[in-house]
Design an enzyme around this catalytic site. Structure first.
Site, PDB file in Angstrom:
ATOM      1  N   TYR A 107      -1.812  -0.855  10.483  1.00  0.00           N
ATOM      2  CA  TYR A 107      -1.953  -1.213   9.073  1.00  0.00           C
ATOM      3  C   TYR A 107      -0.755  -0.723   8.387  1.00  0.00           C
ATOM      4  O   TYR A 107       0.151  -1.563   7.459  1.00  0.00           O
ATOM      5  CB  TYR A 107      -3.071  -0.485   8.404  1.00  0.00           C
TER       6      TYR A 107
ATOM      7  N   SER B 287       0.917  -1.101   0.034  1.00  0.00           N
ATOM      8  CA  SER B 287      -0.115   0.064   0.086  1.00  0.00           C
ATOM      9  C   SER B 287       1.017   1.339   0.008  1.00  0.00           C
ATOM     10  O   SER B 287       1.878   1.092   0.449  1.00  0.00           O
ATOM     11  CB  SER B 287      -0.926  -0.037   1.172  1.00  0.00           C
TER      12      SER B 287
ATOM     13  N   SER C 274       2.313  -3.451   9.063  1.00  0.00           N
ATOM     14  CA  SER C 274       1.875  -4.722   8.052  1.00  0.00           C
ATOM     15  C   SER C 274       2.367  -4.502   6.662  1.00  0.00           C
ATOM     16  O   SER C 274       2.902  -5.280   6.075  1.00  0.00           O
ATOM     17  CB  SER C 274       0.477  -5.094   8.262  1.00  0.00           C
ATOM     18  N   LYS C 275       2.045  -3.243   6.312  1.00  0.00           N
ATOM     19  CA  LYS C 275       2.106  -2.982   4.826  1.00  0.00           C
ATOM     20  C   LYS C 275       3.626  -2.841   4.494  1.00  0.00           C
ATOM     21  O   LYS C 275       4.352  -3.024   3.269  1.00  0.00           O
ATOM     22  CB  LYS C 275       1.406  -1.861   4.319  1.00  0.00           C
TER      23      LYS C 275
HETATM   24  N1  LIG Z   1      -8.616  -0.244  -1.347  1.00  0.00           N
HETATM   25  C1  LIG Z   1      -7.498   0.489  -1.472  1.00  0.00           C
HETATM   26  O1  LIG Z   1      -7.712   1.808  -1.361  1.00  0.00           O
HETATM   27  C2  LIG Z   1      -6.033  -0.134  -0.918  1.00  0.00           C
HETATM   28  C3  LIG Z   1      -4.983   0.513  -1.162  1.00  0.00           C
HETATM   29  C4  LIG Z   1      -3.824   0.071  -1.076  1.00  0.00           C
HETATM   30  C5  LIG Z   1      -3.784  -1.066  -0.725  1.00  0.00           C
HETATM   31  N2  LIG Z   1      -4.846  -2.055  -0.478  1.00  0.00           N
HETATM   32  C6  LIG Z   1      -4.806  -3.414  -0.229  1.00  0.00           C
HETATM   33  O2  LIG Z   1      -5.526  -4.380  -1.252  1.00  0.00           O
HETATM   34  C7  LIG Z   1      -5.914  -5.400  -0.781  1.00  0.00           C
HETATM   35  C8  LIG Z   1      -7.369  -5.614  -1.149  1.00  0.00           C
HETATM   36  O3  LIG Z   1      -8.077  -4.479  -0.776  1.00  0.00           O
HETATM   37  P1  LIG Z   1      -9.571  -4.177  -1.091  1.00  0.00           P
HETATM   38  O4  LIG Z   1      -9.740  -2.749  -1.209  1.00  0.00           O
HETATM   39  O5  LIG Z   1      -9.944  -5.155  -2.332  1.00  0.00           O
HETATM   40  O6  LIG Z   1     -10.274  -4.775   0.189  1.00  0.00           O
HETATM   41  P2  LIG Z   1     -11.699  -5.549   0.283  1.00  0.00           P
HETATM   42  O7  LIG Z   1     -12.093  -5.355   1.709  1.00  0.00           O
HETATM   43  O8  LIG Z   1     -12.789  -4.954  -0.705  1.00  0.00           O
HETATM   44  O9  LIG Z   1     -11.440  -7.089   0.091  1.00  0.00           O
HETATM   45  C9  LIG Z   1     -10.653  -7.924   0.916  1.00  0.00           C
HETATM   46  C10 LIG Z   1     -10.903  -9.128   0.637  1.00  0.00           C
HETATM   47  O10 LIG Z   1     -10.162  -9.945   1.475  1.00  0.00           O
HETATM   48  C11 LIG Z   1     -10.745 -10.986   2.228  1.00  0.00           C
HETATM   49  N3  LIG Z   1     -10.178 -11.539   3.523  1.00  0.00           N
HETATM   50  C12 LIG Z   1     -10.219 -10.731   4.608  1.00  0.00           C
HETATM   51  N4  LIG Z   1      -9.506 -11.363   5.599  1.00  0.00           N
HETATM   52  C13 LIG Z   1      -9.243 -12.599   4.899  1.00  0.00           C
HETATM   53  C14 LIG Z   1      -8.467 -13.880   5.515  1.00  0.00           C
HETATM   54  N5  LIG Z   1      -8.422 -13.831   6.951  1.00  0.00           N
HETATM   55  N6  LIG Z   1      -8.509 -15.047   4.508  1.00  0.00           N
HETATM   56  C15 LIG Z   1      -9.117 -14.741   3.414  1.00  0.00           C
HETATM   57  N7  LIG Z   1      -9.427 -13.563   2.840  1.00  0.00           N
HETATM   58  C16 LIG Z   1      -9.802 -12.742   3.723  1.00  0.00           C
HETATM   59  C17 LIG Z   1     -12.128 -10.706   2.310  1.00  0.00           C
HETATM   60  O11 LIG Z   1     -13.099 -11.421   2.437  1.00  0.00           O
HETATM   61  C18 LIG Z   1     -12.492  -9.777   1.080  1.00  0.00           C
HETATM   62  O12 LIG Z   1     -12.896 -10.626   0.098  1.00  0.00           O
HETATM   63  C19 LIG Z   1      -5.689  -5.380   0.782  1.00  0.00           C
HETATM   64  O13 LIG Z   1      -4.528  -6.041   0.975  1.00  0.00           O
HETATM   65  C20 LIG Z   1      -5.582  -4.031   0.798  1.00  0.00           C
HETATM   66  O14 LIG Z   1      -4.810  -3.636   2.180  1.00  0.00           O
HETATM   67  C21 LIG Z   1      -6.075  -1.543  -0.621  1.00  0.00           C
END
Ligand SMILES: NC(=O)c1ccc[n+]([C@@H]2O[C@H](COP(=O)([O-])OP(=O)(O)OC[C@H]3O[C@@H](n4cnc5c(N)ncnc54)[C@H](O)[C@@H]3O)[C@@H](O)[C@H]2O)c1
Length: 258
Positions: free
Chosen positions: A154, A141, A157-158
């Site tokens: 967070y 992230s 972790s990232k």
């Molecule tokens: N959305 C953003 O702005 C953003 C920005 C930077 C990084 N990210 C990273 O991208 C990744 C996806 O984020 P997103 O926005 O799509 O989130 P989201 O909440 O839409 O999707 C996350 C998915 O992970 C699954 N999940 C959660 N805990 C789990 C577990 N213990 N085992 C298996 N599956 C599990 C959930 O069921 C969900 O389907 C994450 O790692 C997040 O930190 C997101």
């Protein structure tokens, strides 16, 4: 890009970024195994893919549980000769003031976001060593590059994901396995439904103005989309990026530039 006959695993493929990546990989011909804790969401994605006569299946997985992930590895070994691509997108995020960061929140965030990727990379590398070839993408992230307030667990972790990625890339590059990471800025996914409210509290904003607040400080004046992430993931998975490993690529419209 043609991913016909390629086998891909996407953790967290039932929502947001993982969903966008899964749809895009399937569109390009890959067989996509969606490994997610949430069966309902993930099955919806599998249905969208298979309704188009593309290939996908669901595996219920808690990435933070190493035994669960090992079993998933055994399942993959039994069913597929090789795994070509692996995308670690499963993750959670909570914005909250430092003194409200409980030990439970810290442990849960680390267990899913960092240990979960470690657990999954073990299986991914093991499967890829069968053919001495493979490409892994770990979702870090922008918060893995620069710490922000109210976001200690967070961010930690990232940042950790970047170290994990570099260490694996160094160790398994000689065996043909590439490991890269992506550092997206704000991508409007279901993750932001609650987070918008928490962020509004932190900046004393109206929750409905949070996304405009972000947009206005991004040089390209828009938020990223799951399609932006999916395109970068596909490039990094493909042979078009065969000389790129151990890198963390920013995807943020210019919000940070290091
Ligand atoms: N959305 C953003 O702005 C953003 C920005 C930077 C990084 N990210 C990273 O991208 C990744 C996806 O984020 P997103 O926005 O799509 O989130 P989201 O909440 O839409 O999707 C996350 C998915 O992970 C699954 N999940 C959660 N805990 C789990 C577990 N213990 N085992 C298996 N599956 C599990 C959930 O069921 C969900 O389907 C994450 O790692 C997040 O930190 C997101």
């Amino acid at each position: 890009m043609d991913f016909k006959n390629r086998i891909a695993v996407v953790t967290g493929g039932g929502s947001g970024i993982g969903k966008g990546v899964s749809l895009s990989l399937a569109e390009k011909g890959a067989m996509v195994i969606i490994a997610d804790l949430s069966e309902d969401n993930a099955m919806e994605v599998v249905d969208i893919i298979t309704d188009k006569n593309q290939k996908s299946e669901f595996y219920k997985l808690d990435v933070s549980n190493s035994k669960d992930v090992e079993k998933f590895g055994d399942y993959l070994k039994e069913k597929y000769d090789n795994i070509d691509f692996w995308v670690n997108s499963a993750g959670i995020s909570k914005i909250t003031p430092f003194f409200d960061h409980s030990e439970e929140l810290w442990d849960k965030t680390m267990d899913i976001n960092l240990k979960g990727q470690f657990n999954c990379c073990k299986v991914a590398v093991d499967r890829m060593l069968e053919n001495n070839k493979g490409s892994i993408i770990n979702l870090s992230s922008q918060s893995g590059k620069v710490g922000t307030s109210n976001y200690q667990a967070y961010c930690a972790s990232k940042f950790g994901v970047i170290g994990l990625t570099q260490s694996l890339a160094a160790e398994f590059g000689p065996q043909g396995i590439r490991v890269n990471s992506i550092a997206p800025g704000v991508i409007y996914t279901p993750m932001w439904d609650q987070q918008k409210i928490d962020y509004a509290k932190k900046r004393d904003l109206d929750p409905d103005h949070v996304m405009d607040y972000f947009k206005n400080k991004i040089p390209l004046r828009r938020l990223g989309t799951v399609e932006d992430v999916a395109q970068l993931v596909c490039f990094l998975l493909s042979d078009d990026s065969s000389y790129i490993t151990g890198q963390t690529i920013n995807l943020n419209g210019g919000d940070i530039m290091f």
